[in-house]
Design an enzyme around this catalytic site. Structure first.
Site, short mmCIF file in Angstrom:
data_model
loop_
_atom_site.label_atom_id
_atom_site.label_comp_id
_atom_site.label_asym_id
_atom_site.label_seq_id
_atom_site.Cartn_x
_atom_site.Cartn_y
_atom_site.Cartn_z
N THR A 155 -32.30 -45.86 56.81
CA THR A 155 -31.11 -45.37 56.10
C THR A 155 -31.21 -45.67 54.61
OG1 THR A 155 -28.81 -46.03 55.65
CG2 THR A 155 -30.03 -47.42 57.14
N SER A 190 -24.73 -54.66 55.73
CA SER A 190 -24.08 -54.99 57.02
C SER A 190 -25.21 -55.42 57.95
CB SER A 190 -23.37 -53.78 57.61
OG SER A 190 -24.34 -52.83 58.06
N TYR A 192 -25.95 -54.00 60.59
CA TYR A 192 -26.64 -52.75 60.95
C TYR A 192 -27.70 -52.39 59.91
CZ TYR A 192 -27.52 -47.80 60.40
OH TYR A 192 -28.14 -46.60 60.17
N HIS A 193 -27.27 -52.34 58.63
CA HIS A 193 -28.22 -51.95 57.59
C HIS A 193 -29.39 -52.93 57.54
CE1 HIS A 193 -24.62 -49.68 56.08
NE2 HIS A 193 -25.55 -48.76 55.99
N LYS A 196 -32.16 -52.27 59.92
CA LYS A 196 -33.09 -51.24 59.45
C LYS A 196 -34.09 -51.82 58.45
CE LYS A 196 -31.17 -47.49 61.34
NZ LYS A 196 -31.87 -46.61 62.28
P1 NAD Z 1 -26.03 -41.72 67.62
O1 NAD Z 1 -25.39 -43.01 67.96
O2 NAD Z 1 -25.24 -40.46 67.76
O3 NAD Z 1 -27.38 -41.57 68.47
C1 NAD Z 1 -28.23 -42.63 68.76
C2 NAD Z 1 -28.69 -42.47 70.21
O4 NAD Z 1 -29.61 -43.52 70.52
C3 NAD Z 1 -27.55 -42.55 71.21
O5 NAD Z 1 -27.58 -41.43 72.07
C4 NAD Z 1 -27.82 -43.85 71.95
O6 NAD Z 1 -27.40 -43.79 73.31
C5 NAD Z 1 -29.32 -44.01 71.80
N1 NAD Z 1 -29.80 -45.41 71.87
C6 NAD Z 1 -29.34 -46.48 71.18
N2 NAD Z 1 -30.00 -47.60 71.54
C7 NAD Z 1 -30.92 -47.22 72.47
C8 NAD Z 1 -31.89 -47.92 73.24
N3 NAD Z 1 -32.05 -49.25 73.13
N4 NAD Z 1 -32.67 -47.22 74.10
C9 NAD Z 1 -32.51 -45.87 74.24
N5 NAD Z 1 -31.59 -45.16 73.55
C10 NAD Z 1 -30.81 -45.84 72.68
O7 NAD Z 1 -26.58 -41.87 66.12
P2 NAD Z 1 -27.02 -40.73 65.08
O8 NAD Z 1 -25.90 -40.53 64.15
O9 NAD Z 1 -27.62 -39.59 65.78
O10 NAD Z 1 -28.17 -41.50 64.31
C11 NAD Z 1 -29.52 -41.43 64.73
C12 NAD Z 1 -30.39 -42.30 63.87
O11 NAD Z 1 -30.31 -41.87 62.52
C13 NAD Z 1 -29.98 -43.76 63.89
O12 NAD Z 1 -31.12 -44.58 63.89
C14 NAD Z 1 -29.21 -43.92 62.61
O13 NAD Z 1 -29.29 -45.23 62.13
C15 NAD Z 1 -29.91 -42.95 61.68
N6 NAD Z 1 -29.01 -42.47 60.63
C16 NAD Z 1 -27.88 -41.76 60.93
C17 NAD Z 1 -27.04 -41.33 59.91
C18 NAD Z 1 -25.79 -40.52 60.18
O14 NAD Z 1 -25.08 -40.21 59.22
N7 NAD Z 1 -25.49 -40.16 61.41
C19 NAD Z 1 -27.35 -41.66 58.58
C20 NAD Z 1 -28.50 -42.39 58.31
C21 NAD Z 1 -29.33 -42.79 59.34
#
Ligand code: NAD
Length: 404
Positions: A155, A190, A192-193, A196
């Site tokens: 991120t 955080s 979370y961050h 990453k």
């Molecule tokens: P999301 O929560 O909608 O999807 C993540 C998926 O991963 C979920 O379906 C969850 O069930 C699955 N998951 C989590 N832990 C798991 C594990 N241990 N084993 C198997 N599956 C697992 O999130 P998103 O918004 O689609 O984000 C996807 C990725 O992109 C993340 O890594 C997030 O940090 C990154 N990201 C998202 C955004 C955003 O704005 N949505 C921005 C920057 C980075």
């Protein structure tokens, strides 16, 4: 070559970890439609979190089995499904052996900053789940598919808000007369961050130690609901989070404006971040898969297309809302996060564009279309979920529930 041709991905086998989530589902369909062999690995924990906290996607999403069956019915294309946890190495190894990926796109993490700040147990879960999962993926590649290219979602939040330009992953520094190119300093805001940041350090180490092929994508805030493939059938609709824990800035503002709730700007609203349309997320992942990193040399791209402050977003939605018959209002609420509310922000983002990304911009009719689309789901909005719920300073050592 035409990136949208039905055989654009011929010969590539892409494992999408987190393929039931917001970015992962859209990406799985985008690549499947373009001739990549796709598998989804997901333990569905995101759905469980919604159940535990009383949240729900605004759009009525189907279960993962039904989604994949519907995709086959609509397009004739197969997506392999592996339901399980990447922290379970036996499961992950079996999925690797069975699917034999050429690329592994890792979205499968706990991705909410507020969730990670709710309480101690969720902070620990976030870092355990994310850091351990990524280490397992690195080992699985080393053991079962050493030529597989790992594409990992990081991120933009890893960089924090430094008072200098943000480079794409590395910065060249001259210090006491000597010069080196080093990983750009990371300051996650955080747990979370920070998970990453730890992932990025672990990946860089393994890339060098084991000569792996890895790309780290520092993604900005993703917005929007539609992609060409998710729009093909109502059962393929993507999730759209709007609660205070999983909802992200623009997506939340759009819902607030649609239901007549004032847009909740945290503090001064000068917080500036990188943003991108979900339609660009899927194209960036395709570009990353098509351009594997050389072994031993981790590529880092900043995956966003435009930067805006929170106040700018609210102003743009106000303008767009008025055009579609709404009367959006803005209120300032105390900032639950620990972050700068006025700061310098200038992040580079040219590398993906150099590889062919032609960004979709937020201007024009996009926001009006999104507002209209979201207004169709208005009756599903639970207003109780809209207000900020997690305060960084009050993160508790005792497990909390969100039900008040
Ligand atoms: P999301 O929560 O909608 O999807 C993540 C998926 O991963 C979920 O379906 C969850 O069930 C699955 N998951 C989590 N832990 C798991 C594990 N241990 N084993 C198997 N599956 C697992 O999130 P998103 O918004 O689609 O984000 C996807 C990725 O992109 C993340 O890594 C997030 O940090 C990154 N990201 C998202 C955004 C955003 O704005 N949505 C921005 C920057 C980075």
């Amino acid at each position: 070559p035409d990136a949208d041709a039905p055989d654009a991905g011929k010969g590539q086998r892409v494992m999408i970890i987190g393929g039931d989530g917001y970015c992962g589902w859209a990406t799985a369909l985008h690549l499947s439609k373009r001739g990549y062999a796709v598998s989804i690995v997901d333990n569905l924990c995101r759905r469980t979190m919604d159940d535990q906290l009383g949240f729900n996607s605004l759009s009525p999403i189907k279960g993962i089995h039904e989604r994949v069956r519907r995709w086959k019915e609509v397009t004739g294309l197969d997506i392999d499904l592996f339901v399980g946890d990447v922290c379970d190495y036996e499961f992950l190894g079996a999925a690797f052996k069975k699917f034999n990926p050429t690329s592994c796109v890792h979205f499968g993490e706990q991705r909410s900053a507020p969730y990670s700040m709710m309480d101690r147990s969720r902070a620990v879960f976030t870092q355990t789940n994310n850091v351990m999962g990524t280490i397992n993926v690195l080992y699985a590649i080393k053991e079962f598919a050493p030529d597989c290219h790992m594409v990992k979602l990081g991120t933009m939040g890893e960089y924090g808000t430094p008072n200098i330009d943000i480079e794409e992953g590395y910065i060249t520094i001259t210090h006491n007369g000597r010069t080196d190119t080093l990983p750009y300093p990371k300051q996650g805001g955080s747990f979370y961050h920070l998970s990453k940041c730890h992932d990025s350090a672990n990946m860089l180490f393994c890339t060098k130690a084991w000569q792996l092929s890895c790309t780290d994508l520092n993604q900005g805030v993703v917005y929007g609901l539609s992609t060409d493939e998710c729009d093909m059938h109502p059962d393929l609709v993507n999730r759209y989070d709007y609660d205070a824990v999983f909802g992200t800035a623009l997506n939340r503002f759009v819902i607030q404006a649609s239901v007549g709730h004032p847009m909740t700007v945290y503090g001064k609203g000068g917080q500036t971040r990188g943003f991108l349309n979900i339609k660009d997320t899927v194209r960036c992942i395709q570009i990353a898969c098509d351009n594997p990193a050389p072994k031993g040399d981790m590529k880092i791209y900043n995956q966003f297309t435009e930067q805006f402050s929170v106040n700018e977003l609210a102003a743009m939605i106000t303008e767009a809302g008025q055009k579609v018959g709404l009367n959006p209002e803005v209120i300032t609420v105390p900032n639950p996060r620990t972050e700068l509310e006025e700061h310098y922000y200038n992040a580079k983002n040219s590398k993906l564009q150099d590889l062919g990304l032609d960004p979709i911009l937020m201007r024009g009719e996009f926001l009006e279309t999104l507002l209209k689309q979201i207004m169709e789901y208005k009756d599903r909005v639970d207003q109780r979920l809209i207000l900020p719920g997690v305060n960084w300073k009050e993160s508790s050592s005792i497990a909390t529930t969100m039900s008040k």
